[in-house]
Design an enzyme around this catalytic site. Structure first.
Site: not given
Length: 656
Positions: A460, A391
């Site tokens: 999440h 990321e």
């Protein structure tokens, strides 16, 4: 690989004299900066590179205007070697308006992207992913540009080092990662920091490796010249280790208890300036010394005489002002889905602008985890790119490519992964325009998604927009309808500022009328989804639809709720909210994010400060409970705001 290349461009007397002049300019700049710091004329941190002049000058020697360098907090030498004016640099260190970055950057952030100097960096290793992005731009443009990324031996311990080198290897980027091994990571000897050599690491990444005496400017220039020539012809990334030594401490004022004086004396005997001066006529050396001394004296005098930035310019360069965009007509085309809106917006901009490219985990061959980019990689080869699961490298590459003039759209697979790459958003994308005094724009889009309610668990399910909205320089967008998703994403890609575009995955299948291809929705402007007179109900993203449903139901009870869809979280369209509040006298804010310290809290503060005399009731907030997102469906239902909680808050606001 060690090169013994010798040519007139490196070993001729004119070249040697110019190399000496540049090294002497760096040495004198650093020496004078040290003295100015001691007399409090330089107010901020100062990290000097005295002793390391040869690695800077030699590495930059083969570069031209096509090429980019990224640097470190010890970056004055790199900037000077790439051609930055020392007068502006002194003024920058002194915090003057005439500084390289107009007094916004200082020593650790000095840069001039217009000269291919993408900046010193206060975060160790943060320049390496940015270098990968600049190299991506060079690769896509195909003009032979090369990127040279300086870093220190301590940066090898950073995850950003690994991510950047690995990404560069996978994409075969034209970048040299140049480690100036000065034997110390801040206060720690390099031997205490690592167990593997850079040569070993290069083999692990599958990239070439070169080593050079970093105190021999001719050797450095020869090796880098050979590497640059290979990269211009299509070669892949290289790890270069230049062994050198810093004479001063980690920072000015460092007591330096961690090294012995004898060690410093040994390295001073290998002074790179003395080594090169031995190859020149003593008279010529004296002339160059006097010439540089005069340049430094004049530069310091001009910097001292310069004025400080005016306080009224404080807000300059936080972002690029936006051109006004009118609200588009309501769409009336055939029904399409939010997921179609994402894909069609990306495809429209890829077709319209060759500077747009898309990158992220599985966005290419896999077509995105939700199928949103399916087929785009085949249609736009090289411009829709799969990345490793990295990321920081993904976002950093977007930053570097945007600085180089492209319009990257990079994907962060889940909003929750923001913490993995926050530096590249918070300290790089958001701040670089400001810290360079407006010398660069960051037309970067970071697409991501969230969506609680399907037992995705604590890592999440989070709605983290308030974290990003708190960072000056970032735009945060959260659409609720298919047409707005299309129009806002296109507007974000065309915008000159960094935009985080947050989709709700539970809306991907939601249907609505398709807009015209030229449909653009203005950033920073809210939409009124339902007119009302008794209470203003504000929300965004998926919860907007719950608010509209609540308003319709309460309308049957005689309560008239006006529903506002913020669409853009930062900048916040407070004017639309305040106009509605002036009409209704009541305000309720609902969002899926945790209630405390969220967007609702900000709107409550605005209402209290700027709409106090129109308030007929306390501002109420409806948000998620102050816990991590639970997994069990029963707990998740209790955690999330729903229509019943919104309805109860509206009734309480209106009926007391």
């Amino acid at each position: 690989m060690t090169s013994t290349l010798a040519s007139d461009t490196v070993t001729g007397l004119a070249a040697l004299a110019e190399m000496y002049r540049r090294m002497r300019l760096i040495r004198q700049f650093e020496d004078r900066a040290s003295r100015l710091y001691r007399t409090n004329e330089i107010p901020g941190f100062l990290h000097l590179s005295i002793g390391q002049e040869a690695s800077a000058v030699g590495a930059c020697w083969p570069l031209d205007e096509r090429d980019v360098v990224t640097s470190t907090h010890r970056g004055h030498g790199h900037c000077i070697a790439k051609g930055l004016d020392v007068t502006g640099m002194f003024a920058e260190l002194m915090g003057r308006r005439t500084g390289t970055c107009q007094g916004r950057g200082g020593s650790m952030h000095i840069a001039d992207p217009r000269k291919g100097i993408f900046g010193a960096n206060g975060i160790v290793a943060a320049g390496l992913p940015i270098a990968a992005g600049a190299a991506t731009a060079a690769q896509l443009r195909g003009r032979g540009g090369v990127v040279l990324a300086f870093f220190g031996d301590g940066a090898v311990a950073q995850g950003m080092f690994h991510e950047a080198v690995n990404l560069a290897a996978v994409w075969r980027l034209p970048v040299i990662f140049c480690c100036e091994n000065n034997h110390y990571a801040e206060f720690s000897p390099a031997a205490d920091q690592h167990r593997a050599t850079l040569a070993d690491r290069a083999r692990g990444y599958g990239v070439d490796f070169a080593r050079v005496d970093g105190n021999d400017v001719v050797a450095v220039a020869s090796v880098v010249g050979e590497l640059v020539a290979g990269l211009r012809e299509g070669g892949g990334p290289v790890l270069l280790e230049a062994e050198t030594y810093r004479w001063h401490g980690h920072y000015e004022g460092d007591p330096e208890r961690y090294r012995e004086p004898a060690e410093l004396a040994e390295w001073k005997a290998r002074d790179p300036l003395v080594l090169l001066a031995g190859r020149l006529d003593p008279g010529r050396v004296a002339e160059l010394d006097a010439e540089v001394e005069a340049v430094i004296d004049k530069a310091v005098a001009e910097a001292r005489a310069a004025e400080e930035p005016a306080p009224e310019t404080l807000h300059h360069y936080v972002g690029v002002p936006r051109e006004p965009v009118p609200e588009p007509p309501e769409p009336d085309g055939e029904v399409f889905r939010t997921m179609d809106g994402v894909r069609e917006a990306l495809e429209h901009e890829l077709a319209a602008d060759g500077d747009v490219f898309v990158a992220g985990i599985d966005v290419g061959a896999g077509g995105n985890v939700f199928g949103l980019t399916r087929g785009l990689a085949e249609k736009y080869p090289g411009r829709v790119r799969d990345t490793p699961i990295s990321e920081s490298a993904i976002i950093g590459a977007g930053v570097g490519a945007a600085m180089a003039g492209l319009r990257p759209v990079v994907e962060l697979m889940y909003f929750d992964f923001l913490g993995v790459c926050l530096d590249q958003l918070m300290n790089q994308a958001a701040k670089l325009r400001f810290m360079t005094g407006g010398a660069v724009s960051l037309p970067l889009v970071v697409r991501t998604q969230f969506g609680a309610g399907k037992s995705s668990g604590s890592q999440h399910s989070q709605s983290l927009e308030a974290l990003l909205a708190h960072i000056p320089g970032l735009t945060v967008v959260m659409p609720s309808t298919p047409a707005d998703t299309y129009g806002l994403l296109r507007a974000a890609i065309r915008d000159p500022n960094p935009v985080v575009f947050v989709e709700n995955r539970l809306l991907y299948g939601r249907k609505g009328p398709r807009p015209r291809p030229d449909h653009l929705v203005p950033l920073g402007r809210a939409a009124i989804r339902r007119q009302g007179t008794d209470v203003t109900l504000v929300s965004y993203s998926k919860l907007v639809h719950d608010c509209v449903a609540v308003a319709e139901e309460l309308g049957e009870e005689g309560i008239s709720a006006e529903v506002i869809d913020l669409r853009t979280i930062a900048p916040l369209d407070k004017e639309t909210v305040l106009r509605s509040l002036a009409k209704t006298g009541r305000l309720v804010v609902a969002h899926q994010a945790v209630e405390q310290f969220g967007v609702g809290a900000e709107l409550a503060a605005i209402a209290a400060q700027e709409g106090f005399w129109t308030l007929d009731a306390p501002v109420l907030r409806v948000g998620a409970a102050h816990t991590p997102a639970p997994y069990a469906p029963a707990l998740e239902r209790a955690w999330l705001p729903d229509q019943e909680r919104i309805k109860a808050a509206v009734r309480r606001s209106v009926l007391g």
